[in-house]
Enzyme design. Sequence first.
Site, PDB file in Angstrom:
ATOM      1  N   GLY A  69       0.824  -1.198   0.000  1.00  0.00           N
ATOM      2  CA  GLY A  69       0.000   0.000   0.000  1.00  0.00           C
ATOM      3  C   GLY A  69       0.859   1.248   0.000  1.00  0.00           C
ATOM      4  O   GLY A  69       2.084   1.192   0.155  1.00  0.00           O
ATOM      5  N   CYS A  70       0.200   2.385  -0.181  1.00  0.00           N
ATOM      6  CA  CYS A  70       0.944   3.639  -0.301  1.00  0.00           C
ATOM      7  C   CYS A  70       1.558   4.042   1.032  1.00  0.00           C
ATOM      8  O   CYS A  70       2.776   4.250   1.141  1.00  0.00           O
ATOM      9  CB  CYS A  70       0.038   4.730  -0.857  1.00  0.00           C
TER      10      CYS A  70
END
Lengths: 342, 342, 342, 342
Positions: free
Chosen positions: A148-149
Site C-alpha cells: 500500500g501507499c
Amino acid sequence: MIKVGIVGGTGYTGVELLRLLACHPEVSLQVITSRAEAGLPVSDMYPNLRGHVDLNFSEPDIDALAQCDVVFFATPHTVAMATVPELLQRGVRVIDLSADFRVKDIALWERWYDVKHTCPELVTDAVYGLPEVNRAKIRDAQLIAVPGCYPTAVQLGFLPLLEAGVVSKDGLIADAKSGTSGAGRKAALGTLLTEASENMKAYAVAGHRHLPEISEGLNHIAGQTVDFTFVPHLTPMIRGIHATLYSTLNRDVDLQTLFEQRFADEPFVDVMPVGSHPETRSVRGANVCRIAVHRPQNGNTVVVLSVIDNLVKGASGQAIQNMNIMFGLNERLGINTIATLP
Amino acid sequence: MIKVGIVGGTGYTGVELLRLLACHPEVSLQVITSRAEAGLPVSDMYPNLRGHVDLNFSEPDIDALAQCDVVFFATPHTVAMATVPELLQRGVRVIDLSADFRVKDIALWERWYDVKHTCPELVTDAVYGLPEVNRAKIRDAQLIAVPGCYPTAVQLGFLPLLEAGVVSKDGLIADAKSGTSGAGRKAALGTLLTEASENMKAYAVAGHRHLPEISEGLNHIAGQTVDFTFVPHLTPMIRGIHATLYSTLNRDVDLQTLFEQRFADEPFVDVMPVGSHPETRSVRGANVCRIAVHRPQNGNTVVVLSVIDNLVKGASGQAIQNMNIMFGLNERLGINTIATLP
Amino acid sequence: MIKVGIVGGTGYTGVELLRLLACHPEVSLQVITSRAEAGLPVSDMYPNLRGHVDLNFSEPDIDALAQCDVVFFATPHTVAMATVPELLQRGVRVIDLSADFRVKDIALWERWYDVKHTCPELVTDAVYGLPEVNRAKIRDAQLIAVPGCYPTAVQLGFLPLLEAGVVSKDGLIADAKSGTSGAGRKAALGTLLTEASENMKAYAVAGHRHLPEISEGLNHIAGQTVDFTFVPHLTPMIRGIHATLYSTLNRDVDLQTLFEQRFADEPFVDVMPVGSHPETRSVRGANVCRIAVHRPQNGNTVVVLSVIDNLVKGASGQAIQNMNIMFGLNERLGINTIATLP
Amino acid sequence: MIKVGIVGGTGYTGVELLRLLACHPEVSLQVITSRAEAGLPVSDMYPNLRGHVDLNFSEPDIDALAQCDVVFFATPHTVAMATVPELLQRGVRVIDLSADFRVKDIALWERWYDVKHTCPELVTDAVYGLPEVNRAKIRDAQLIAVPGCYPTAVQLGFLPLLEAGVVSKDGLIADAKSGTSGAGRKAALGTLLTEASENMKAYAVAGHRHLPEISEGLNHIAGQTVDFTFVPHLTPMIRGIHATLYSTLNRDVDLQTLFEQRFADEPFVDVMPVGSHPETRSVRGANVCRIAVHRPQNGNTVVVLSVIDNLVKGASGQAIQNMNIMFGLNERLGINTIATLP
C-alpha cells in the site's frame, strides 16, 4: 515484449499503470477490463491517453487474461482473490495492487477487511513486493502483493533504523499526510474539492486498514514485535504522501551514513543531504522515495521524513518495478521518469 | 548527439527544458548558465532532477556556449538580444523562449516592452516558432522566437477559422485563464498561495504584453487586420492555460470538419470530438494543445476551447519541438510524454 | 423577531443560511427540515455551527412550517413547487432559493428542467428577487424566487449598459468562472478534489440551465430581446464567481460614471475605481457584488468584471436581503459582514 | 468606546484585526500606522474592507498612538520593543502580536532571534496572553504578549494532560501542519502558489522559533521541564493549523472527561465528541480551538488533535479576546463569529 493485462483499469492506479506502461519499451498492452465501462475507449475516460492508448475497456474474460504473461489487478479488495487462483494455474504471473495478499496473518486481515479470505494458501505464497526488502524473492514470484501507499513510505523510512536496531521498539510513530487521490476515483462527499481543499484533518485515528500491513512489515524488518502508532491525515492536494516518522534512539549512531549505506544500491530511494526537507512535489509522477533523517537538538528523538507519490512508488510505479524484476529487465525500465516541477 | 546549452536555467521554463532534454535521446546537455547561481548543482535547486541531471550552473561564457549546436534562452526579455548576435555569427543556432524576437513591428515591441531593441535586423530574420504555421521556415532557421504561452493557445484556436475566412474580422475575443506559473519563478506578492489560491481575477485588461504578439499573429493568419480583445485571468492552479475564444460566423460551415482537417497532420494538436470540453489537466506536462469547437444554440457565435500546458506547448516543449524540426529529427522525439492525470 | 423555517438545510446554501441567520438580530430560527437527516443535530453535520445553532434537522412537517413568518427553500428544483402553494395559502411568506419560480416562460422552464411545472400560476405571482431591479415589488411579495448565482453576477454587470441602451443588443457574451460549491454538496466524480483542482475547464457550452433565466432577465432589463452567449467554467476553488462580460458600445459614454450612478444607492453593489480588477476573494463570505468596467484600447468592446460569492450574494445572502426588504428591516441587517481575506 | 490603534497594519494579522475590530461594538478605530504605506486608504490594500473601514494608513506617530486606550502591534519582531516602553509610560495598554515579549528567558530569546532585547525588564511584566492559562493576570495587564499560532494550538492540546500529570514528561511530540498565511504577507519564493500548492513538506526540523516559546509554556504548565519535539509542516492551504500531539500515558484515566472538564467554562475551546477528527475548516475565520483526544488501540499513546485558524485564535482573534478581558467586556464580544464552511 511482455504481454500485459490489467483488471480494473478505471481507477487512479489503473490510469497510472496505463500512463507508465504505454511508454514502457518492453510491454505490449493486451487487454484492460472493466465491467462497468466495457466497450468504452480508454481515452474517452482519460483524455490524457488520447493518441497514446487505443484500447477499449473489455468485459472481464479469463481466457483473454490467460494469454498474457502478467496481469495487474488494480481493483478494490476481494476482486483479485476471486480470479487470481485460476490465472496462476494457467501460468500467468500476477501483480496485485489491492490488499488481498498483503497481510500474512489471515485472521488479522479478515478482521480489518471484514470479509472471509477465499484463498488463504496463496497469501503464504505471495511475495510482498517491496523491492528494497524482498528483491530476491520477487524475481521468482508468481504472485506479488504490491504494498500500500502508506506502508511503502513508512516502511522505507523506518527500514535502516529497525534493521540496525538503533531505535527502541516502543513508541514508533508515523504521522502521515496524504493527498486525496489515495481515496481513489469514486463519487464521495468527503473528498469533494469543496470539502477537502483549504482543509486539513486527521482520519481513522482509531485504526486504518493499512495499520496491520505496516505493523506486520515493521515487525518483520525489526525481527520482533514493535509498538507502532499510525495517524493518517487528509491533505489538500491530489498526489503525494509525506510520512513523518518518530522513534527513540537507543545508541549513538551516524544516522546519515546509516541511511546512505542502506540505500546506496537502491535505484528508487534517494537519501537527501543532511538537513534536507523532502517535498512531495519532488516525486510527483516519479517512482522515487526521497528520505531525510534528522535528530533535532541532538536529542534522542529521530525524525525521518519520507515522501512518495502514492500513485507511483506507492502503487503503479512500484508494481512495474516488480514486473521489471520478475522479468529480468533493467529495474528502471519505463519508470525512470522525472517528477514534474512545479 | 546535439550539443545543447541553456542560458538562464533557474526559472520554470528552464527547469522544464531540463526535465524534457534530460530524457531526449539525441541531446547532450553541455552547459547551463546562471549568473546568480553559478557553481550550484542544478539538482540542488530542483530536487526532481536528482539522479537525472548532474550539471552545475555556470557563469555565462560565450565561448562555452559557442561550442554548442544550439542554445536555448530561458531568460527575461533583453537578455537574449544582447548575446544572440555573436552566437549566430559563430554558427550556433538559437531558440529564444523570451519575447525579444517575437514581434516583427519593432516600434510596437519597443512601446510595449519600454526598451530599445538592440538588434532589430535579427527580428526580421527570426522565425516565429509556431510549427503549425511556420514549419517549413523553422527547418532552416538560425534563430527561433518561441511563441508566448497565451499566443500559442489563442492562435491555434483561431487558426482554422481565420485561415478559412469563415468568421468576421471584427469582435474576436480571447478570454484566457492561466495558472500562476505563467508569472515565473520570482518572489512576488500577487502570486503567493495566500493571495492567489481560492481566488479568481482578471488582470491587465487595459493591455497585456502578449497582446501585440497575438494581434500580429492573427493578422498574419487572417491576411488582414483583425479587431481583437484579450482578457487574461489568474487562475488558482500551477500549470495550464484555458483560452475561450469567441468570434462571429459569417457563413455556414461544418466547424468540426474544418478543425479536424486543418490539424489532421499535426502531431501536437488534438481536435476533440463534438461537444467536448478539454481540461487543462489533460495536457499537464505534455506538449499538446487540445481543442474543441462549439456553436451554442446553433447561433452565429463560435466558441473555441483551447488548452495547453503553458510551460510545455506554451514554452519549453514547443522550443524542443522547434529543435527537432531544425535538426531533422522526428518531431515527437523526447516530447511525446503523456499528461499526468489526476 | 421573525420566525424562520428552512426546508432542505443540508446543502451548501442551507448551511450558509444558518451561518448568517444565526447571527441575525431579528431572526428566530424555528425549524430546519431534512428528510434524510431528521433527528441529527445540525452541528453534527456542520461543526462550524457548534455552539451557535442547537437545532436538530426535523422531518418536513407542513404544520410546523406554517407557524413561521417566512420559510426559505434551499432544495433541489421541484421540491418547492410541491409545498409552496399550501404555505402561501396559510399566510406564510416564502423565499425560494431553487429554480422553481425564476423563469416566467413556463414552457421554456419545462424544456430546460425536463419536468412539468405543478403551479404555473404562482410563477406569475412570484417576484424575481434581484433587489437592484425589483426592490419595490419585493417589499410586498409573498413569494420570492431568489436569482441563481450566475444570473446574479451577469445581470448586475450588464444592468447599467442595457438600461442605458449604450451597447448593441447583439453579441452579448458572459464568460463565467465558478468555484465548485456551485455544484452543491453531493457525492460526484467531477467535483472531487482529484478531478477539479489543478484544472480548468468549460462545461455546458451547449446550454446551461441558467441560460434561460439570464436571457429572460437581460431581455427584461433591455426592454427587447438580446442575443446572448453564456460559457460557464469550473474553477479550482470553493467559492466565488467571476463573470467577464463582453458587449459592443453603440455610442460614446462615460462608463465609469454610468456604473457609479446606477449603483450609487445600492448597499450591496460596489463599483470599483477605474482600472480595477475585482477578485473573488474580496467578496468571499460577503453579500457583495464588486464590479469594474473597462474599455480596452479605447475600442468598442466593453469589458465588465463582476464578482460575487455564489453562496452569499449568489444565494443565501441575497435571500436574506430579500427577507430584510420584505419585513421592513434595514436591508443590511445581519448580512453586512466583511469578506475574510486572505 | 475603546479607542484603538494598530501599529503595522499591512500584514495578515493586521488586516484580520481590522476585519474583526471593524465589527466590534465597543471599539473605535483611531489610527493604523504603516511607514511604507502612509497615506494609502486601508481599503485600497484590502478591498474586502471597502465600505467598512475608511481609515488611511498613517506614519507611525507616538503622540497619535498615545491617545488610544490600547494599541495592537502587528509587526515583525523588534518593532514593538522599540516603542512599547514609551506607550506604557504614557498610560496606554499594549497588546503585542509579535514575539518580542513572549519568552521569559531573555538569553534564550536572544539566541533564537539573534538580536539584543532592548527592554528585558518589560518581558518580566508582560503577561503571556493565553486566556485559558492566564485569564486572571490578563485582566490587569498593561502589556500582553499574544501567543504565537503554533504555541496556541500545541499548548491548548497538551494543557489537560500536563496539568493533570497523566502523561510522561518525556517524548512529547507535536507534529504541526500550517497553512502558508503563517509565513506572513511578504514576497517570497517558497510560499508562491507554484511552489507551495500540490505539495507537502516539513521545515525547520532542526529548530523553529516557536520552539522556545512552546517549551517554556509546556514547562510552566507541567511544573517541570518536559522533553519536547516539534516538527512544523507547510500545508497547501491559506489558513489553519492542525497540531497532532503525541504523548505517553502514565496512568489510566478517562481522557474525554479530563478534556471536557478542563475546558468546560472556556468560551473558545471546543472539546469534540469521542472519536472526532476536527477539521481546520471548521474554525476558519473563527476564534475557536477545536480539540479531540484519542487513545488508539487502547494503548499508551495519547493522540490529541487540535485545530485553530492561525490568524484568529492563533493571532488577531486571541488578541481581541485579551482586549475584551482587559477592558472588562464580555469575552466573546466581536469575536463570536461562525466559521465559513465550505
